[in-house]
Write an enzyme that holds these catalytic residues in place. Structure first.
Site, PDB file in Angstrom:
ATOM      1  N   ASP A  54       0.827  -1.215   0.000  1.00 50.95           N
ATOM      2  CA  ASP A  54       0.000   0.000   0.000  1.00 50.95           C
ATOM      3  C   ASP A  54       0.860   1.263   0.000  1.00 50.95           C
ATOM      4  OD1 ASP A  54      -2.091  -1.700   0.120  1.00 50.95           O
ATOM      5  OD2 ASP A  54      -2.716  -1.184   2.170  1.00 50.95           O
ATOM      6  N   ASP A 109       0.547   4.338  -2.487  1.00 51.68           N
ATOM      7  CA  ASP A 109       0.316   5.715  -2.009  1.00 51.68           C
ATOM      8  C   ASP A 109       1.363   6.672  -2.562  1.00 51.68           C
ATOM      9  OD1 ASP A 109      -1.784   4.711  -0.602  1.00 51.68           O
ATOM     10  OD2 ASP A 109      -0.776   4.699   1.342  1.00 51.68           O
ATOM     11  N   SER A 145     -35.122  -7.844 -13.664  1.00 53.65           N
ATOM     12  CA  SER A 145     -34.953  -8.467 -12.349  1.00 53.65           C
ATOM     13  C   SER A 145     -34.937  -9.982 -12.557  1.00 53.65           C
ATOM     14  CB  SER A 145     -36.068  -8.037 -11.403  1.00 53.65           C
ATOM     15  OG  SER A 145     -37.296  -8.240 -12.034  1.00 53.65           O
ATOM     16  N   LEU A 146     -34.859 -10.719 -11.468  1.00 60.09           N
ATOM     17  CA  LEU A 146     -34.702 -12.167 -11.588  1.00 60.09           C
ATOM     18  C   LEU A 146     -35.874 -12.896 -10.968  1.00 60.09           C
ATOM     19  CD1 LEU A 146     -30.980 -12.421 -10.459  1.00 60.09           C
ATOM     20  CD2 LEU A 146     -31.832 -12.990 -12.730  1.00 60.09           C
ATOM     21  N   GLU A 190     -23.002 -17.809 -10.005  1.00 60.53           N
ATOM     22  CA  GLU A 190     -22.259 -16.854  -9.160  1.00 60.53           C
ATOM     23  C   GLU A 190     -23.136 -16.476  -7.968  1.00 60.53           C
ATOM     24  OE1 GLU A 190     -21.836 -13.073 -11.492  1.00 60.53           O
ATOM     25  OE2 GLU A 190     -23.519 -13.971 -12.531  1.00 60.53           O
ATOM     26  N   LYS A 211     -25.328 -14.365  -5.346  1.00 63.80           N
ATOM     27  CA  LYS A 211     -26.208 -13.210  -5.495  1.00 63.80           C
ATOM     28  C   LYS A 211     -25.877 -12.237  -4.361  1.00 63.80           C
ATOM     29  CE  LYS A 211     -30.909 -11.872  -6.362  1.00 63.80           C
ATOM     30  NZ  LYS A 211     -30.876 -10.747  -5.432  1.00 63.80           N
ATOM     31  N   ARG A 227     -30.728   1.096 -10.525  1.00 62.46           N
ATOM     32  CA  ARG A 227     -31.712   0.339 -11.292  1.00 62.46           C
ATOM     33  C   ARG A 227     -33.065   1.066 -11.338  1.00 62.46           C
ATOM     34  NH1 ARG A 227     -35.757  -3.059 -10.434  1.00 62.46           N
ATOM     35  NH2 ARG A 227     -36.135  -4.585 -12.058  1.00 62.46           N
ATOM     36  N   GLU A 261     -23.348  -5.102  -9.075  1.00 63.72           N
ATOM     37  CA  GLU A 261     -23.816  -4.770  -7.731  1.00 63.72           C
ATOM     38  C   GLU A 261     -22.761  -3.941  -6.993  1.00 63.72           C
ATOM     39  OE1 GLU A 261     -26.762  -6.257  -7.600  1.00 63.72           O
ATOM     40  OE2 GLU A 261     -27.388  -6.285  -5.502  1.00 63.72           O
ATOM     41  N   LYS A 304     -32.599 -18.779  -4.047  1.00 63.74           N
ATOM     42  CA  LYS A 304     -32.418 -18.048  -2.787  1.00 63.74           C
ATOM     43  C   LYS A 304     -32.100 -18.993  -1.635  1.00 63.74           C
ATOM     44  CE  LYS A 304     -33.287 -13.826  -3.065  1.00 63.74           C
ATOM     45  NZ  LYS A 304     -34.541 -13.240  -2.881  1.00 63.74           N
TER      46      LYS A 304
HETATM   47  N1  5U1 Z   1     -24.891 -12.289  -9.533  1.00 63.11           N
HETATM   48  C1  5U1 Z   1     -25.953 -11.715 -10.112  1.00 63.11           C
HETATM   49  N2  5U1 Z   1     -26.792 -10.937  -9.472  1.00 63.11           N
HETATM   50  N3  5U1 Z   1     -27.698 -10.545 -10.380  1.00 63.11           N
HETATM   51  C2  5U1 Z   1     -28.769  -9.731 -10.254  1.00 63.11           C
HETATM   52  N4  5U1 Z   1     -26.285 -11.842 -11.404  1.00 63.11           N
HETATM   53  C3  5U1 Z   1     -27.388 -11.107 -11.589  1.00 63.11           C
HETATM   54  N5  5U1 Z   1     -28.107 -10.885 -12.701  1.00 63.11           N
HETATM   55  C4  5U1 Z   1     -29.173 -10.076 -12.613  1.00 63.11           C
HETATM   56  C5  5U1 Z   1     -29.528  -9.476 -11.387  1.00 63.11           C
HETATM   57  C6  5U1 Z   1     -30.712  -8.576 -11.298  1.00 63.11           C
HETATM   58  O1  5U1 Z   1     -29.941  -9.809 -13.686  1.00 63.11           O
HETATM   59  C7  5U1 Z   1     -29.609 -10.405 -14.927  1.00 63.11           C
HETATM   60  C8  5U1 Z   1     -30.867 -10.416 -15.717  1.00 63.11           C
HETATM   61  C9  5U1 Z   1     -28.533  -9.636 -15.613  1.00 63.11           C
END
Ligand code: 5U1
Length: 426
Positions: free
Chosen positions: A35, A39, A84-85, A118, A120, A141, A178, A319
């Site tokens: 570090d 710096d 969204s998912l 991956e 969430k 979003r 995210e 989930k």
């Molecule tokens: N890891 C991950 N989180 N997440 C949230 N992937 C992911 N994909 C998302 C969302 C809302 O939406 C996909 C449709 C891109």
């Protein structure tokens, strides 16, 4: 004093070096210098830029915090909606998802699908727009169609490059991901807050949201936010890969951080195995997660599958069971309908998963079975941020109550079968 030409050349070299070390640190998790050395590079750059202010550019690593506090956030329309998912809450629902995907793609029974898996993250989704490799816009979003312009705050997040590395990026590149606060940073922030004004954040997600929605970027810069990308918005020229995983890997080459947990897995069984491994490691991860996300890897297949409503047919979030906490022993009052019973004045406020839950509505009374008649212990649990009251036709985990229920619904003439617990929402 050195000449402008010499200064410009040294400044370029320092910026490249600093950007390289940022990538090593944030993208590859392999810092190459201590570090103190990092710096020193920053100090040298700052000092040269103060001697030669005409050489300062907005993408310089020294320029993360700009001007005066904002009065408010502008609204920006997303070029492509931020989807969204859909959720799965158990292995059977995940297998249903895989079956639907395979049916829509008309795959042979023995052909399995490759998925990108991956964690969430429990943070805030943002869209980053790069034009000619420069970060020009960062937006939340919002409702998926438009969000808030949080560019000044996002620029303070050192994991997010102000300029992409290399030269082979598309002229327009939008990435989605995210913004989140690692657990250790959250604890330190709260510790600091306790010592100062005593106002603490309830969980890392709230802290991340509060920090990103600060009108003064000088405050955001003191907050330990970081970022992983997981998806794409507008890309021109497109595509940047044949698969989701290839495309994501290219983002890493350009300096954008991606979850180190990202893996390609095969079929529903591969997804379930991945979920189980991550679930075991969940508490040891440096950040909060609330499940695992799977995406069909091949982009041509994503295109064929398309999306319905606001969620893609090619992705799903599996989930984790909600975090749980014992509630209170108190008599309950039940009233309501065939699929929904109100549970009034039943519980004292209860703190669970970083949220205070004070009231609940029970669902699926007719599906339920209660084991311990007479037991009015209330179990409250939380899944992500889902605390919606709605009548639903299947388990919908948000708040769970183990509660003594009447044998018959007080409003509709349905028999309530015994249950170990009832799923309910507040
Ligand atoms: N890891 C991950 N989180 N997440 C949230 N992937 C992911 N994909 C998302 C969302 C809302 O939406 C996909 C449709 C891109």
């Amino acid at each position: 004093m050195i000449s402008v030409k010499e200064a410009a050349s040294r400044i370029d070299k320092l910026r490249d070096e600093i950007n390289f070390h940022n990538q090593q640190y944030h993208v590859y998790d392999e810092p190459r210098i201590p570090d103190s050395e990092y710096d020193r590079l920053m100090l040298e750059l700052q000092s040269l830029e103060s001697d030669f202010p005409d050489l300062i550019t907005p993408e310089s690593p020294t320029q993360r915090v700009g001007g005066a506090p904002l009065e408010g956030f502008d609204t920006v329309k997303h070029r492509l909606p931020m989807l969204s998912l859909d959720n799965a809450f158990n292995a059977a629902e995940l297998e249903d998802f895989d079956r639907r995907v395979r049916e829509r793609l008309e795959l042979a029974d023995d052909e399995s699908i490759a998925y990108v898996a991956e964690p969430k993250l429990d943070g805030l989704a943002v869209n980053l727009r790069y034009e000619q490799g420069r970060l020009v816009l960062a937006a939340t979003r919002g409702d998926g169609a438009s969000g808030e312009d949080v560019t000044s705050n996002v620029r303070t997040i050192s994991a997010i490059p102000l300029r992409l590395l290399g030269t082979d990026y598309p002229a327009v590149l939008e990435v989605r991901g995210e913004v989140f606060m690692p657990k250790a940073g959250f604890e330190k922030l709260n510790e600091r807050a306790r010592k100062a004004d005593g106002k603490t954040f309830v969980n890392p997600r709230n802290a991340a949201a509060g920090s990103l929605r600060q009108l003064d970027p000088r405050i955001t810069t003191t907050r330990p936010l970081t970022f992983y990308c997981y998806g794409f918005g507008e890309i021109d020229p497109a595509p940047i890969g044949e698969t989701q995983s290839d495309s994501i890997l290219r983002l890493r080459q350009w300096g954008l951080p991606v979850s180190p947990e990202l893996q390609v897995v095969q079929g529903a069984q591969g997804c379930i195995d991945y979920y189980e491994k991550i679930a075991v490691r969940r508490d040891g991860l440096e950040y909060d997660i609330d499940g695992v996300v799977y995406k069909v890897d091949r982009l041509s297949r994503q295109k064929t599958l398309g999306f319905v409503s606001r969620a893609p047919r090619w992705a799903i979030a599996y989930k984790f069971p909600a975090q749980s906490a014992d509630g209170v022993r108190k008599p309950i009052r039940v009233s309501g309908g065939a699929h929904r019973c109100e549970c009034g004045g039943s519980s004292a406020a209860c703190f669970v998963g970083g949220v205070t839950v004070s009231n609940a509505t029970l669902h699926n009374m007719d599906e339920g079975r209660t084991q311990d008649a007479g037991d009015d212990t209330v179990f409250v649990r939380r899944s992500g941020d889902v605390f919606r009251g709605r009548a639903c036709s299947r388990w919908y985990p948000a708040v769970t109550r183990k509660v003594a229920l009447p044998a018959n619904c007080p409003v509709y003439p349905v028999r309530i079968a015994p249950a170990r617990h009832h799923e309910s929402t507040v």
